[in-house]
Design an enzyme around this catalytic site. Structure first.
Site, PDB file in Angstrom:
ATOM      1  CG  HIS A 148      86.274 104.431   8.774  1.00  0.00           C
ATOM      2  ND1 HIS A 148      86.288 103.482   9.890  1.00  0.00           N
ATOM      3  CD2 HIS A 148      85.756 103.911   7.706  1.00  0.00           C
ATOM      4  CE1 HIS A 148      85.692 102.601   9.298  1.00  0.00           C
ATOM      5  NE2 HIS A 148      85.665 102.517   7.924  1.00  0.00           N
ATOM      6  CG  ASP A 160      88.204 103.790  12.919  1.00  0.00           C
ATOM      7  OD1 ASP A 160      87.421 102.865  12.884  1.00  0.00           O
ATOM      8  OD2 ASP A 160      88.031 104.737  11.737  1.00  0.00           O
TER       9      ASP A 160
END
Ligand code: UDP
Length: 465
Positions: free
Chosen positions: A22, A114
């Site tokens: 990520h 995110d």
């Protein structure tokens, strides 16, 4: 890094989930924004932020809480416990961070969050800030999870095949792992995380995806009809490997593991196109039997191999398997991009994590797919059947890749015409990836600039030319 001369810069708070897959692309996208004159504060969880090495000095690092300050996921024990707590304490501590930054004279104009933390959009809206969801997975996988969120696909899947708009027909064995195996709380928690990405995405001001338009035009076009502000802005990988705009940018700068540089020396001493590189990413654990089969498959291929086995996994290596031998080297971590870009590397035995997938396509390296869970299964399907850059190693009835199967796939890739064809295809994707990020009208470049311009417009700032 050189940035454009700008009187006042818009300020983005980039919020990443704590995980290598990520933070790597999100930090890379941040660097591109800094290059275009945007100010970036990168935030991740308290514990994870302490493990990060070499975050570039022009990105300020802050943290929010996940409730587990001494060990993150490890301290929580289960994914479910971790996510439950994170969803409780993440939002209020994100509020605190935004207020703290404002008090320091650094107000936030946009949160790039995110996509697995959709609650960040609610926080952004509370402050009247622009909210941009950033997806770290393949566009086709987005579509699959979106259809689950809509209730149009039921999990576990009863059908043996599904048809979705703009996606080739997918068999159950091509679907993310939870679709046929979603029995325990852990699987359900991860599935909830995956589908939750779409819970409020229609309210996001931007939907950014780390992919490039040419890789999957049909799904990208379809997605843009659903979310008009959907844009592909990748591959977000260090600049020297693709766009070359940011000088000396050869590392993400967000590694939680330390690279063993010895492997570069080892690669320098091998003939061109002679080495099989194997890695299963930063997260997935292999069980002992699978580890043994992979070890013997690599060894029995009789080709050179470089294999990343994380420290936590080393204990599972077979006792009679040397970490350094005439043909092979095992390291605990490496700079994957430097390895993939090395001329001695011929192919990549990969778990098909989305970053590894984009990296191998961007560097023109064909793959031997050994997907383990989640979206990796669908990425493998695309590598083999859509992009035609890889071979998927068959699994046995226990879902294990046997050493003979891996050995045969390596031989097919390294010694047969089929391998040459896949190398050629991979080189074509490399060239398309390069075009996408090129500042001469590349699709991802144009999208990134459109996003940057909107930040300047919305914060009513002026660029000095
Ligand atoms: N990676 C690395 N060195 C290694 C193994 C992995 O730098 O030895 C990086 C890799 O380049 C990628 C990330 O770790 O950017 C892994 O992300 P991916 O999405 O492929 O898999 P995940 O770790 O999320 O399963």
């Amino acid at each position: 890094m050189e940035t454009k001369a700008i009187a006042t810069r818009p300020h983005c708070l980039v919020l990443s989930f704590p995980g290598q897959g990520h933070i790597n692309p999100m930090i890379q996208f941040s660097k591109l924004l800094v290059h275009e004159g945007v100010k970036i504060t990168l935030a991740t969880t308290c514990f994870y932020s302490k493990t990060l090495q070499n975050v570039p000095p022009y990105i300020s690092l802050e943290s929010i809480s996940d409730g587990f300050h001494n060990g993150g996921l490890g301290e929580a024990g289960t994914f479910k416990a971790y996510l439950d707590r994170f969803c409780q304490v993440g939002p209020p501590t994100l509020v605190d961070l935004i207020e703290k930054l404002a008090k320091l004279g650094n107000p936030t104009d946009c949160i790039i969050y995110d996509s697995v933390a959709p609650w960040a959009l609610d926080v952004a809206k509370r402050f009247g800030i622009v909210g941009a969801s950033y997806f770290t997975q393949n566009t086709a996988v987005n579509s699959i999870y979106y259809h689950v969120q809509l209730g149009k696909i039921k999990v576990p899947l009863i059908e043996s095949e599904i048809s979705l708009p703009s996606i080739p027909k997918l068999q159950l064995c091509d679907m993310p792992s939870f679709f046929n195996n979603c029995e325990d709380d852990e699987d359900l928690a991860v599935l909830g995380l995956a589908t939750g990405q779409f819970s409020n995405v229609n309210k996001a001001d931007w939907v950014l995806c780390n992919s490039f338009y040419e890789l999957d035009k049909e799904v990208a076009d379809w997605t843009m009809k659903i979310w008009p502000k959907f844009r592909t802005i990748g591959p977000n990988i260090p600049s020297v490997f693709l766009d070359k705009r940011i000088k000396d940018d050869e590392d993400y700068g967000a590694a939680a593991f330390k690279s063993e540089e010895e492997c570069m020396e080892w690669l320098h001493n091998k003939p061109n196109g002679s080495v099989v590189y194997a890695s299963f990413g930063s997260l997935v654990p292999l069980d002992e039997e699978q580890m043994r089969e992979i070890a013997y498959g690599l060894r029995d291929s009789n080709h050179y191999f470089l294999w990343v086995v994380r420290t936590s996994e080393e204990i599972k290596l077979p006792k009679d398997f040397a970490k350094k031998s005439e043909k092979g080297l095992v390291v605990t971590w490496c700079s994957q991009l430097k390895v993939l870009a090395h001329e001695s590397v011929a192919c990549f035995v990969t778990h098909c994590g989305w970053n590894s997938t984009l990296e191998t396509l961007s560097l023109g390296v064909p793959t031997i797919a050994v997907p383990q869970w989640s979206d990796q299964i669908t990425n493998a399907k695309y590598m083999v059947d859509v992009w035609k850059v890889g071979i998927r190693v068959p699994i046995d009835e226990k879902k294990i890749v046997k050493s003979e199967a891996l050995r045969d796939c390596i031989k097919e890739m390294m010694e047969c015409e089929k391998g040459k064809g896949m190398k050629k295809n991979a080189m074509e994707w490399k060239s398309l990836a390069l075009k996408a990020v090129s500042d001469e009208g590349g699709s991802s470049y144009k999208n990134m600039i459109e996003f940057v311009n909107s930040l300047f417009t919305c914060s009513q700032l002026e660029v000095i030319t």
